[in-house]
Write a protein that holds these residues in place. Structure first.
Motif, PDB file in Angstrom:
ATOM      1  N   THR A  84      51.123  74.949  54.317  1.00 55.36           N
ATOM      2  CA  THR A  84      50.117  74.933  53.252  1.00 55.36           C
ATOM      3  C   THR A  84      48.867  75.725  53.639  1.00 55.36           C
ATOM      4  O   THR A  84      47.993  75.929  52.800  1.00 55.36           O
ATOM      5  CB  THR A  84      49.657  73.486  52.966  1.00 55.36           C
ATOM      6  N   GLY A  85      48.777  76.105  54.912  1.00 60.81           N
ATOM      7  CA  GLY A  85      47.577  76.802  55.369  1.00 60.81           C
ATOM      8  C   GLY A  85      46.478  75.844  55.808  1.00 60.81           C
ATOM      9  O   GLY A  85      45.434  76.257  56.296  1.00 60.81           O
ATOM     10  N   GLN A  86      46.731  74.537  55.643  1.00 64.38           N
ATOM     11  CA  GLN A  86      45.716  73.555  56.026  1.00 64.38           C
ATOM     12  C   GLN A  86      45.498  73.528  57.540  1.00 64.38           C
ATOM     13  O   GLN A  86      44.507  72.995  58.027  1.00 64.38           O
ATOM     14  CB  GLN A  86      46.124  72.161  55.531  1.00 64.38           C
ATOM     15  N   ILE A  87      46.446  74.137  58.257  1.00 67.78           N
ATOM     16  CA  ILE A  87      46.309  74.208  59.713  1.00 67.78           C
ATOM     17  C   ILE A  87      45.047  74.988  60.093  1.00 67.78           C
ATOM     18  O   ILE A  87      44.477  74.772  61.161  1.00 67.78           O
ATOM     19  CB  ILE A  87      47.576  74.852  60.352  1.00 67.78           C
ATOM     20  N   VAL A  88      44.598  75.876  59.217  1.00 72.07           N
ATOM     21  CA  VAL A  88      43.425  76.708  59.547  1.00 72.07           C
ATOM     22  C   VAL A  88      42.145  75.867  59.708  1.00 72.07           C
ATOM     23  O   VAL A  88      41.534  75.889  60.781  1.00 72.07           O
ATOM     24  CB  VAL A  88      43.253  77.855  58.530  1.00 72.07           C
ATOM     25  N   PRO A  89      41.751  75.093  58.667  1.00 70.35           N
ATOM     26  CA  PRO A  89      40.567  74.254  58.893  1.00 70.35           C
ATOM     27  C   PRO A  89      40.779  73.220  59.997  1.00 70.35           C
ATOM     28  O   PRO A  89      39.848  72.899  60.738  1.00 70.35           O
ATOM     29  CB  PRO A  89      40.334  73.575  57.536  1.00 70.35           C
ATOM     30  N   ILE A  90      42.009  72.699  60.108  1.00 62.97           N
ATOM     31  CA  ILE A  90      42.273  71.705  61.155  1.00 62.97           C
ATOM     32  C   ILE A  90      42.076  72.343  62.533  1.00 62.97           C
ATOM     33  O   ILE A  90      41.424  71.781  63.412  1.00 62.97           O
ATOM     34  CB  ILE A  90      43.713  71.128  61.020  1.00 62.97           C
ATOM     35  N   SER A  91      42.622  73.549  62.705  1.00 66.10           N
ATOM     36  CA  SER A  91      42.514  74.233  64.002  1.00 66.10           C
ATOM     37  C   SER A  91      41.064  74.566  64.346  1.00 66.10           C
ATOM     38  O   SER A  91      40.674  74.497  65.511  1.00 66.10           O
ATOM     39  CB  SER A  91      43.314  75.531  63.986  1.00 66.10           C
ATOM     40  N   ASP A  92      40.305  74.947  63.325  1.00 64.64           N
ATOM     41  CA  ASP A  92      38.885  75.236  63.567  1.00 64.64           C
ATOM     42  C   ASP A  92      38.191  74.003  64.126  1.00 64.64           C
ATOM     43  O   ASP A  92      37.421  74.074  65.078  1.00 64.64           O
ATOM     44  CB  ASP A  92      38.181  75.656  62.258  1.00 64.64           C
ATOM     45  N   TRP A  93      38.514  72.871  63.511  1.00 64.47           N
ATOM     46  CA  TRP A  93      37.921  71.609  63.964  1.00 64.47           C
ATOM     47  C   TRP A  93      38.377  71.285  65.396  1.00 64.47           C
ATOM     48  O   TRP A  93      37.574  70.876  66.240  1.00 64.47           O
ATOM     49  CB  TRP A  93      38.305  70.478  63.000  1.00 64.47           C
ATOM     50  N   VAL A  94      39.675  71.479  65.678  1.00 63.61           N
ATOM     51  CA  VAL A  94      40.228  71.186  67.008  1.00 63.61           C
ATOM     52  C   VAL A  94      39.496  71.999  68.071  1.00 63.61           C
ATOM     53  O   VAL A  94      39.036  71.457  69.089  1.00 63.61           O
ATOM     54  CB  VAL A  94      41.749  71.489  67.059  1.00 63.61           C
ATOM     55  N   LEU A  95      39.365  73.271  67.826  1.00 65.87           N
ATOM     56  CA  LEU A  95      38.769  74.159  68.819  1.00 65.87           C
ATOM     57  C   LEU A  95      37.313  73.780  69.105  1.00 65.87           C
ATOM     58  O   LEU A  95      36.897  73.642  70.259  1.00 65.87           O
ATOM     59  CB  LEU A  95      38.861  75.599  68.309  1.00 65.87           C
TER      60      LEU A  95
END
Ligand code: C2E
Ligand code: MG
Ligand code: MG
Ligand code: MG
Length: 292
Positions: A84-95
């Protein structure tokens, strides 16, 4: 009913497909809510250098604290988030969170360690991946050499020229590059020759039966031997028993990650763990010096 519609219709398959689509949609909506309401957490699992019994770093592992279902494993939602592309905001938060937490440990006087962060294929492919990454480092003030990215073999198999260029740039800032789940992809070994990686993580599936299955032992031995000769760090993933640990050490693997040493834990618990670790090391030093 499906029979009545004839065998060349899709009807026969729709219930199952519908079920999948419904599940996917529901998960997507729930993930959206999780992103907006901040339902994610990072847990950290230590990596240990055997001979010195020192902690060398941590891997940041994503946890979703679902309001009704409790902790949901990343294995159950990373795939959908990737689609879904939701990995992008999630990854930003993770980093950002991993970098901040790493600095926090340092501020608490608990030491400086390498922080490893998993990178998803979609994230890596984006043009803004590197600029965003550098911005997080600048904003948090974390020393780039204390950050390591974990990439899987499938990420590296993509567009080779671009991949090499990106990896070189990452390395030029001193950020480490680990190959995660090494040996489970369908890639060739030749990339070890031309990609500027710094660490190999031997997949847990080889470690699990390394003692009882001579094929796993052979593969593990081969990987550590290649890594040592190429002067790459090598970490065995998923070490659970003392016997596995002893065996691996005998076969030239020096660094480990697994339940035997520590489970992934929230920052608070990690801080306590590190405090105890330092105390134990100090006692050990005292004992050795006293004995001289
Ligand atoms: P991974 O990167 O290979 O992470 C190692 C997994 O092995 C983790 O599972 C960890 O909890 C588990 N593990 C560690 N030691 C042991 C052991 O001794 N025994 C067993 N049975 N398991 C052990 P986890 O946390 O469920 O994560 C699963 C996968 O989800 C990760 O595999 C990684 O591919 C992905 N993932 C986790 N966090 C992130 C993230 O922030 N971003 C992305 N893109 N992927 C993530
Ligand atoms: Mg990993
Ligand atoms: Mg792994
Ligand atoms: Mg994995």
């Amino acid at each position: 009913q499906a029979k009545r519609l004839g065998r060349n219709t899709y009807q026969f398959f729709t219930p199952d497909l519908n079920e999948k689509v419904r599940h996917h949609l529901a998960l997507r909506n729930e993930l959206q809510r999780a992103i907006e309401e901040g339902q994610f957490e990072l847990h950290y699992q230590p990596q240990v250098h055997g001979p010195s019994a020192r902690i060398i770093g941590f891997e940041a592992l994503l946890r979703w604290k679902h309001p009704e279902r409790g902790y949901v494993s990343p294995a159950d939602f990373i795939g959908v988030a990737e689609n879904t592309g939701q990995i992008v905001p999630i990854s930003d938060w993770v980093l950002a969170t991993a970098c901040r937490d790493s600095l926090r440990l340092n501020e608490l006087g608990l030491g400086q360690y390498v922080m490893s962060v998993n990178v998803s294929p979609l994230q890596f492919q984006r043009n803004c991946f590197l600029p965003d990454l550098l911005e997080v480092l600048t904003n948090t003030g974390l020393d780039p050499s204390l950050l390591e990215l974990e990439l899987t073999e499938n990420i590296l198999m993509g567009n080779t020229e671009t991949v090499i260029e990106t990896l070189r740039e990452i390395r030029s800032h001193g950020i480490g590059i680990a190959i995660d789940d090494f040996g489970t992809g369908f890639s060739s070994l030749s990339y070890l020759k031309y990609l500027p990686i710094t660490k190999i993580k031997i997949d847990r599936s080889f470690i699990q039966e390394v003692i009882s299955d001579h094929r796993d032992a052979a593969i593990t031995h081969g990987i550590t031997s290649i890594a040592n000769q190429l002067q790459l760090q090598v970490v065995a993933e998923g070490v659970e028993t003392q016997a596995q640990y002893a065996y691996l050490q005998k076969h030239l693997c020096e660094s480990f990650q697994g339940y035997l040493f520590a489970r992934p834990m929230p920052l608070k618990e990690l801080a306590d763990f590190l405090g105890e670790h330092h105390q134990a090391q100090a006692l050990d030093r005292e004992r050795r010096e006293g004995g001289r």
